[in-house]
Design an enzyme around this catalytic site. Structure first.
Site, PDB file in Angstrom:
ATOM      1  N   ASP A   1       0.835  -1.200   0.000  1.00 28.72           N
ATOM      2  CA  ASP A   1       0.000   0.000   0.000  1.00 28.72           C
ATOM      3  C   ASP A   1       0.873   1.254   0.000  1.00 28.72           C
ATOM      4  O   ASP A   1       0.568   2.238  -0.667  1.00 28.72           O
ATOM      5  CB  ASP A   1      -0.918   0.030   1.229  1.00 28.72           C
ATOM      6  CG  ASP A   1      -2.035  -1.004   1.106  1.00 28.72           C
ATOM      7  OD1 ASP A   1      -2.058  -1.713   0.066  1.00 28.72           O
ATOM      8  OD2 ASP A   1      -2.851  -1.100   2.037  1.00 28.72           O
TER       9      ASP A   1
ATOM     10  N   TYR B   1       2.182   1.923  -3.410  1.00 28.77           N
ATOM     11  CA  TYR B   1       1.104   2.453  -4.239  1.00 28.77           C
ATOM     12  C   TYR B   1       0.878   3.932  -3.904  1.00 28.77           C
ATOM     13  O   TYR B   1       0.796   4.780  -4.790  1.00 28.77           O
ATOM     14  CB  TYR B   1      -0.179   1.644  -4.000  1.00 28.77           C
ATOM     15  CG  TYR B   1      -1.362   2.133  -4.803  1.00 28.77           C
ATOM     16  CD1 TYR B   1      -1.584   1.679  -6.101  1.00 28.77           C
ATOM     17  CD2 TYR B   1      -2.262   3.059  -4.260  1.00 28.77           C
ATOM     18  CE1 TYR B   1      -2.655   2.137  -6.849  1.00 28.77           C
ATOM     19  CE2 TYR B   1      -3.336   3.529  -4.996  1.00 28.77           C
ATOM     20  CZ  TYR B   1      -3.538   3.058  -6.290  1.00 28.77           C
ATOM     21  OH  TYR B   1      -4.604   3.520  -7.026  1.00 28.77           O
ATOM     22  N   ASP B   2       0.803   4.230  -2.603  1.00 30.89           N
ATOM     23  CA  ASP B   2       0.588   5.618  -2.190  1.00 30.89           C
ATOM     24  C   ASP B   2       1.703   6.522  -2.700  1.00 30.89           C
ATOM     25  O   ASP B   2       1.471   7.670  -3.080  1.00 30.89           O
ATOM     26  CB  ASP B   2       0.500   5.735  -0.655  1.00 30.89           C
ATOM     27  CG  ASP B   2      -0.768   5.090  -0.125  1.00 30.89           C
ATOM     28  OD1 ASP B   2      -1.667   4.809  -0.952  1.00 30.89           O
ATOM     29  OD2 ASP B   2      -0.853   4.845   1.091  1.00 30.89           O
TER      30      ASP B   2
ATOM     31  N   LYS C   1     -26.901 -13.669 -12.766  1.00 31.66           N
ATOM     32  CA  LYS C   1     -27.679 -12.423 -12.725  1.00 31.66           C
ATOM     33  C   LYS C   1     -27.273 -11.705 -11.438  1.00 31.66           C
ATOM     34  O   LYS C   1     -27.537 -12.187 -10.333  1.00 31.66           O
ATOM     35  CB  LYS C   1     -29.177 -12.726 -12.733  1.00 31.66           C
ATOM     36  CG  LYS C   1     -30.028 -11.481 -12.781  1.00 31.66           C
ATOM     37  CD  LYS C   1     -31.470 -11.830 -13.104  1.00 31.66           C
ATOM     38  CE  LYS C   1     -32.304 -10.603 -13.368  1.00 31.66           C
ATOM     39  NZ  LYS C   1     -32.413  -9.699 -12.228  1.00 31.66           N
TER      40      LYS C   1
HETATM   41  S1  IVH Z   1     -28.642  -8.771 -19.596  1.00 34.59           S
HETATM   42  C1  IVH Z   1     -32.042  -7.115 -22.211  1.00 34.59           C
HETATM   43  N1  IVH Z   1     -27.136  -9.803 -17.778  1.00 34.59           N
HETATM   44  O1  IVH Z   1     -31.296  -7.671 -14.647  1.00 34.59           O
HETATM   45  C2  IVH Z   1     -31.495  -6.735 -20.944  1.00 34.59           C
HETATM   46  N2  IVH Z   1     -28.867  -8.335 -17.078  1.00 34.59           N
HETATM   47  O2  IVH Z   1     -34.225  -7.900 -14.928  1.00 34.59           O
HETATM   48  C3  IVH Z   1     -30.069  -7.139 -20.888  1.00 34.59           C
HETATM   49  N3  IVH Z   1     -28.935  -7.968 -14.665  1.00 34.59           N
HETATM   50  O3  IVH Z   1     -31.944  -4.419 -15.557  1.00 34.59           O
HETATM   51  C4  IVH Z   1     -29.774  -7.511 -19.537  1.00 34.59           C
HETATM   52  N4  IVH Z   1     -27.229  -9.246 -14.168  1.00 34.59           N
HETATM   53  O4  IVH Z   1     -29.665  -4.802 -14.687  1.00 34.59           O
HETATM   54  C5  IVH Z   1     -28.179  -8.999 -18.016  1.00 34.59           C
HETATM   55  N5  IVH Z   1     -25.689 -10.778 -16.267  1.00 34.59           N
HETATM   56  C6  IVH Z   1     -26.719  -9.966 -16.520  1.00 34.59           C
HETATM   57  C7  IVH Z   1     -27.395  -9.293 -15.501  1.00 34.59           C
HETATM   58  C8  IVH Z   1     -28.477  -8.483 -15.823  1.00 34.59           C
HETATM   59  C9  IVH Z   1     -28.160  -8.445 -13.683  1.00 34.59           C
HETATM   60  C10 IVH Z   1     -30.066  -7.048 -14.470  1.00 34.59           C
HETATM   61  C11 IVH Z   1     -30.079  -5.905 -15.412  1.00 34.59           C
HETATM   62  C12 IVH Z   1     -31.510  -5.695 -15.824  1.00 34.59           C
HETATM   63  C13 IVH Z   1     -32.220  -6.663 -14.966  1.00 34.59           C
HETATM   64  C14 IVH Z   1     -33.361  -7.223 -15.749  1.00 34.59           C
END
Ligand code: IVH
Length: 678
Positions: free
Chosen positions: A36, A39-40, A119
């Site tokens: 660190d 880096y600083d 997701k």
């Molecule tokens: S693809 C067509 N990939 O989920 C939309 N969305 O319910 C393209 N989200 O508002 C989205 N992880 O913010 C995609 N790996 C991922 C995601 C993701 C989270 C969220 C995104 C969107 C929401 C939709």
């Protein structure tokens, strides 16, 4: 001063490169190669040169990541291409239906290639790069318009300020999810606890709250990161033909992409990937709530097109709610604001659904009987996005020999007054009224809370201390608190005390519905308070209203009218109101409106999950202004459920009852529509 030498310019370039390189090693790869201090040292030298030669400061210099003076507000950004939402499915058979729909539309029978990835439970954003330079970052908002959060996004070390590499389009809009890691969240909350500050409920709220900071110096200290998952605008260049190849480009250019992504052929393969990710879930340092499955080839995506707000070529496979087991250490009986005594389970702390849970409400003794639990039992906890965790069952096979029966207390556990049993003995209520310290404390907590008088800084812990020290005996005493008595308290500095007094002063100007709600009249929630204020317009008229006059308001029945009347007949309450008015609390008068003329009159809404653009109480207030009733639970009478990410049991119930469900986008359109017509 003389012009900077070429040597100096070269040193500066070298420094910037080095710092960004170490940023990636530290933040993205979690494998720093320098200490660190080293880096600083690099950073200090960079700042030294830039201070001496301000004309050399560039938009992509790491010095731009430290944040700057607070903004006055957020600017709205219109997305040139809308940011879409996703349809969701909960099991494998629905995934098969998704693929069949696609095959039918495309007129093909072969399995389709998908790009799959977790997701992320974070905040959707759009990053605009022009000539490789990050020029703008915006939230998704309602999909059409979002907020400009460039100042905050620039502080996120994982997001390149400049893209490096080949074939970068001259204008490129990258989309993805900004999130807070679980470990970063835990660290930040621990620091907040140590400093006696407010903690965030989960990483998602923390990320959303951080991105809505006006002061980017605060954001710079918070552990945010990002995964890029798609793109919007592309000009002056071309991207490859498939998403999996785009991810390779993103990675080459320095954009963070999720390493847990996979190209799968057919739905079965994709479902297997979902199961793998589910098994991995607890080992990931970020929160996910499912897997997104997207048709990999853009040619096919284009042929499939989209529905109103969701593409036909993608689907979110959502994971089931998380369940874990832990032991029930004890059951305590808590006394609420109106004296209701509720059994609360004290649990051995356990991490579930992104938070550490150590308490869960048991609602009432009927629930205790229904679950058949005893102290010492091993119980199953479920937390489905909702903030409040629930005990779902007991593992009887693991019941210890010394498990103890849960017994209702004979008297109020706080003031020892008699207990009244109501509604066939399901509910217990302390008869002590404001004599009971618990009821007094709770009524003051309610009064100061965000949806009521919104006194910033007057939190639960502080109120408990003030009641304990007898500095607060009623809500009116808030307005006679003195600086000296506040600074004598634990953890209360001069600055916080002065800020608190300012917040108290500010709360004197309050709307009538909020004031009515703050009084804590039994059965008078925000909606009823709003109806009362809209109907009568003046506090005096509500105080003197007869039960009959009260019942002439839609939604106020005999019981509620009786509670309101009883409240305003009680001498003690009138005295407190008079004291509040004497102290200068002035609920503003409202012009009475005819509820029948409001656009959502007669409709009942339920808001569940987390909304990205506003808090739940704001959503409620907006709905109420349009004449809707906002309820806490879903029934067949519910007209519509507004479900944000993380919605759990309420959403399931709505779906099983066939109640209309709308997402945040649709909710915002609804508000917008009535904003225009209303
Ligand atoms: S693809 C067509 N990939 O989920 C939309 N969305 O319910 C393209 N989200 O508002 C989205 N992880 O913010 C995609 N790996 C991922 C995601 C993701 C989270 C969220 C995104 C969107 C929401 C939709």
């Amino acid at each position: 001063m003389a012009a900077p030498s070429n040597n100096l310019k070269a040193e500066l370039q070298e420094l910037r490169k080095k710092i960004e390189h170490h940023n990636i090693l530290y933040y993205r790869n979690d494998s720093p190669e320098i200490t660190d201090q080293e880096y600083d040292g690099l950073f200090d030298r960079l700042l030294e040169i830039e201070r001496a030669w301000p004309e050399l400061v560039s938009a992509d210099s790491p010095s731009q990541r430290v944040g700057s003076e607070p903004l006055g507000g957020f600017t709205q950004i219109t997305h040139e291409l809308p940011m879409l939402s996703l349809d969701k499915v909960f099991d494998e058979s629905e995934l098969h239906k998704f693929e069949s729909r696609i095959q039918k539309r495309l007129g093909i029978e072969d399995a389709i290639e998908y790009s799959c990835e977790p997701k992320i439970d974070g905040v959707a954003v759009s990053l605009l790069y022009e000539a490789g330079l990050l020029v703008r970052a915006a939230t998704r908002g309602d999909g059409k318009t979002g907020e400009d959060i460039t100042h905050n996004v620039k502080t996120i070390a994982d997001i390149p300020l400049r893209l490096e590499g080949k074939n970068i389009p001259s204008r490129l809009e990258v989309r993805g999810e900004i999130y807070m890691s679980k470990s970063g969240f835990a660290r930040m909350n621990k620091e907040a606890v140590d400093a006696g500050e407010k903690v965030f409920v989960n990483p998602r709220n923390a990320a959303a709250g951080t991105l809505r900071q006006l002061d980017s110096r605060v954001t710079a200290k918070r552990p945010l990161t990002m995964f890029c998952y798609s793109y919007g605008l592309v000009e002056g260049g071309e991207l490859p033909q498939s998403l999996s190849e785009v991810f390779e480009c993103f990675d080459d250019w320095g954009l963070p992409v999720n390493p847990e992504r996979q190209t799968c052929t057919g739905v079965e393969d994709s479902f297997n990937f979902c199961q793998q990710v589910l098994a991995l879930r607890n080992n990931l340092d970020y929160e996910i709530d499912g897997v997104v499955i997207k048709v990999n080839h853009f040619a096919l995506q284009n042929r499939l097109g989209m529905n109103a707000r969701t593409p036909r070529w993608a689907i979110a496979y959502k994971f089931p709610a998380e369940e874990v087991s832990t032991s029930l250490l004890d059951v305590e009986f808590q006394v609420g604001r109106t004296g209701t005594i509720t059994p609360v389970a004290r649990l051995a702390p356990i991490f579930v659904g992104g938070v550490t849970v150590s308490n869960a409400t048991l609602h009432n003794m009927d629930e205790v009987a229904r679950l058949g639990i005893k102290i010492g039992d091993e119980v199953i906890i479920r937390r489905a996005g909702d903030v409040i965790p629930k005990i779902v069952s007991v593992i009887l096979s693991r019941r210890p020999a010394n498990a103890k029966e849960i017994i209702s207390p004979p008297n109020c556990p706080v003031c020892h007054s008699d207990i009244e049993h109501i509604e066939d003995e399901v509910l217990m209520r302390c008869s002590g009224g404001l004599f009971c310290q618990a009821q007094r404390t709770q009524s003051i907590i309610h009064f100061a809370s965000r949806a009521a008088m919104d006194i910033d800084g007057l939190g639960i812990k502080l109120i408990e201390q003030l009641v304990e020290k007898q500095l607060l005996n009623s809500v009116a005493d808030i307005y006679s608190l003195q600086l000296e008595s506040l600074t004598d308290l634990e953890r209360m500095g001069d600055k916080s005390a002065a800020n608190l007094l300012l917040a108290i002063e500010k709360s004197k100007q309050i709307s009538l519905p909020r004031f009515l709600f703050a009084l804590g009249i039994r059965e008078v929630g925000e909606a009823t308070a709003q109806s009362l204020a809209s109907h009568f317009g003046r506090l005096e008229d509500i105080i003197s209203a007869t039960e009959e006059a009260l019942m002439s308001i839609q939604d106020i029945g005999e019981v509620v009218a009786h509670h309101i009347r009883a409240f305003f007949t009680e001498a003690h309450n009138l005295e407190v109101i008079a004291q509040l008015q004497q102290a200068g609390v002035e609920p503003s008068e409202t012009t009475p409106v005819q509820p029948e003329t409001l656009p959502l009159n007669g409709q009942t809404f339920v808001v569940t999950g987390t909304l990205e653009t506003m808090g739940r109480s704001e959503a409620k207030e907006k709905l109420q202004k349009l004449g809707a009733k906002v309820a806490g639970s879903v029934s067949a009478k519910t007209s519509c459920v507004v479900a944000g990410p993380g919605a759990g049991s309420k959403l399931n119930k709505a779906e099983s009852l066939g109640v209309k469900v709308i997402d945040e986008d649709e909710f915002l359109s609804l508000l917008e529509q009535h904003d225009k017509t209303g």
